[in-house]
Design an enzyme around this catalytic site. Structure first.
Site, mmCIF file in Angstrom:
data_model
loop_
_atom_site.group_PDB
_atom_site.id
_atom_site.type_symbol
_atom_site.label_atom_id
_atom_site.label_comp_id
_atom_site.label_asym_id
_atom_site.label_seq_id
_atom_site.Cartn_x
_atom_site.Cartn_y
_atom_site.Cartn_z
ATOM 1 N N ARG A 83 -1.162 5.169 13.115
ATOM 2 C CA ARG A 83 -0.048 4.911 14.041
ATOM 3 C C ARG A 83 -0.588 5.038 15.457
ATOM 4 O O ARG A 83 -1.404 5.915 15.717
ATOM 5 C CB ARG A 83 1.052 5.982 13.908
ATOM 6 C CG ARG A 83 1.620 6.158 12.536
ATOM 7 C CD ARG A 83 2.945 5.426 12.397
ATOM 8 N NE ARG A 83 3.493 5.635 11.067
ATOM 9 C CZ ARG A 83 3.008 5.077 9.972
ATOM 10 N NH1 ARG A 83 1.979 4.279 10.035
ATOM 11 N NH2 ARG A 83 3.546 5.312 8.787
ATOM 12 N N ARG B 291 0.845 -1.200 0.000
ATOM 13 C CA ARG B 291 0.000 0.000 0.000
ATOM 14 C C ARG B 291 0.876 1.244 0.000
ATOM 15 O O ARG B 291 2.027 1.212 0.378
ATOM 16 C CB ARG B 291 -0.907 0.014 1.238
ATOM 17 C CG ARG B 291 -2.045 -0.986 1.157
ATOM 18 C CD ARG B 291 -2.898 -0.940 2.411
ATOM 19 N NE ARG B 291 -3.538 0.348 2.567
ATOM 20 C CZ ARG B 291 -3.517 1.089 3.682
ATOM 21 N NH1 ARG B 291 -2.872 0.674 4.745
ATOM 22 N NH2 ARG B 291 -4.146 2.241 3.734
ATOM 23 N N LYS C 2 3.437 -6.985 11.952
ATOM 24 C CA LYS C 2 2.571 -7.282 10.809
ATOM 25 C C LYS C 2 2.847 -8.692 10.293
ATOM 26 O O LYS C 2 3.994 -9.074 10.078
ATOM 27 C CB LYS C 2 2.857 -6.243 9.725
ATOM 28 C CG LYS C 2 1.971 -6.345 8.509
ATOM 29 C CD LYS C 2 1.873 -4.990 7.852
ATOM 30 C CE LYS C 2 1.409 -5.060 6.433
ATOM 31 N NZ LYS C 2 1.115 -3.740 5.876
HETATM 32 C C1 BTN Z 1 0.465 -3.743 2.334
HETATM 33 O O1 BTN Z 1 1.271 -2.843 2.078
HETATM 34 O O2 BTN Z 1 0.138 -3.994 3.489
HETATM 35 C C2 BTN Z 1 -0.141 -4.551 1.223
HETATM 36 C C3 BTN Z 1 0.743 -5.654 0.797
HETATM 37 C C4 BTN Z 1 0.143 -6.530 -0.285
HETATM 38 C C5 BTN Z 1 1.143 -7.543 -0.821
HETATM 39 C C6 BTN Z 1 0.493 -8.521 -1.744
HETATM 40 S S1 BTN Z 1 1.562 -9.875 -2.135
HETATM 41 C C7 BTN Z 1 0.446 -10.415 -3.353
HETATM 42 C C8 BTN Z 1 -0.052 -9.183 -4.068
HETATM 43 N N1 BTN Z 1 0.862 -8.804 -5.126
HETATM 44 C C9 BTN Z 1 1.452 -7.636 -4.891
HETATM 45 O O3 BTN Z 1 2.295 -7.098 -5.630
HETATM 46 N N2 BTN Z 1 1.024 -7.136 -3.722
HETATM 47 C C10 BTN Z 1 0.042 -7.995 -3.098
#
Ligand code: BTN
Length: 319
Positions: free
Chosen positions: A314, A116, A181
């Site tokens: 946060r 994100r 996380k």
């Molecule tokens: C975050 O930042 O919390 C979201 C992370 C999401 C990662 C997943 S892995 C599978 C899918 N492909 C990606 O490139 N991103 C999501």
């Protein structure tokens, strides 16, 4: 090269001669391939004179038959890659090619995993789950309301079933164990959200990762939390089943029917937080979420509602 890895994945010793015979190549060709595996996939392979080669630890590789075997409900066809830039990016390309939804994109590793707010998602080979589910959505905005929170709840319940008892949610869609996380979710959408569109539900779960200096936030994994390595195929099947349950409730009853269950699993209810939106920051107390999945914050004496993919929370030091 991956054929060799499949022979080694059990974590036992295999002699150079046996590996060479299975692959139809010489022992020195085996040796070269092993060096390549170590360098390219960052794997550690033990070499012991007289015994052969052994992976430092067994690997759970993605396997469509194993996912099918572990699955109970509807089976979503899966495109499985050894390596891809991002499963979300590949899902978007597959939509463009006309691949009929629903379908899954899975990969052993991502070279440009997306998180994100423009962040990278660290995606080492065969350690974690990189999972994108594509849905075709008809019927407009109501089908999208709170969708990312619903996905978070499904991921949470899949992790609980695998023994991660302490896991909880952090608005909008992080899954944490304490402050660390364990999973993140990135939704991407193409088409007309008011009419017909496709949505990619991108889910990253830290499964068997034990150490990684590249991750720039507090993190944990299923293995670190439970003390046990997990077969990622079982987790894919479990996640499919939880998503089927929650998505079908969301579709038939709307987000409002799920909001209370989401809130019961929110780790930061009642906590003093800062809500960050780019360079802007709002301090408040978390009251919960509304019927659309927006965050309810008490700011001074006023209740305010916030939504949007670029927001993050946060904890405040004084909470
Ligand atoms: C975050 O930042 O919390 C979201 C992370 C999401 C990662 C997943 S892995 C599978 C899918 N492909 C990606 O490139 N991103 C999501």
């Amino acid at each position: 090269m991956l054929t060799l890895l499949k022979l080694l994945k059990d974590g036992r010793f295999h002699s150079g001669q046996a590996l060479g015979a299975a692959l139809g190549v010489s022992r020195s060709a085996v040796w070269k391939q092993l060096q390549q595996l170590e360098a390219e996939l960052n794997l550690s392979i033990h070499k012991v004179r007289g015994r052969g080669y052994q992976l430092a630890r067994p690997l759970s590789l993605l396997d469509e038959d194993a996912i099918k075997q572990a699955s109970k409900g509807e089976y979503w066809p899966a495109l499985i890659f050894d390596s891809i830039d991002s499963t979300n990016a590949e899902a978007l390309r597959a939509i463009e090619r006309g691949q009929p939804a629903p379908f899954l994109v899975l990969a052993e590793r991502q070279s440009a995993g997306r998180g994100r707010r423009g962040r990278a998602w660290v995606s080492p080979f065969a350690e974690n789950l990189y999972y994108s589910l594509v849905l075709r959505i008809e019927g407009g905005m109501r089908q999208l309301e709170g969708l990312s929170l619903v996905v978070g709840l499904a991921v949470l319940q899949a992790l609980r079933e695998q023994g991660v008892a302490e896991a909880g949610l952090k608005w909008p869609n992080d899954v944490l164990v304490g402050t660390r996380k364990i999973a993140g979710i990135l939704l991407e959408l193409v088409g007309d959200p008011a009419d017909v569109c496709h949505v990619v539900l991108g889910i990253g779960i830290n499964v068997n990762m034990q150490a990684n200096a590249e991750v720039d936030q507090d993190w944990t994994s299923v293995q670190l939390s439970t003390g046990k390595a997990l077969d990622r195929n079982v987790l894919v099947a479990q996640l499919n089943s939880k998503l089927q349950h929650y998505l079908s409730r969301h579709q038939s009853e709307g987000f409002a029917a799920i909001a209370q269950e989401w809130e019961q699993n929110h780790l930061w209810q009642g906590r003093a937080v800062s809500l960050i939106a780019g360079v802007n920051k709002v301090d408040g107390i978390v009251l919960g979420i509304d019927q659309q999945g927006a965050l309810r914050l008490k700011v001074g004496e006023i209740e305010k509602h916030f939504s949007g993919g670029e927001l993050s929370l946060r904890l405040r030091d004084d909470s």
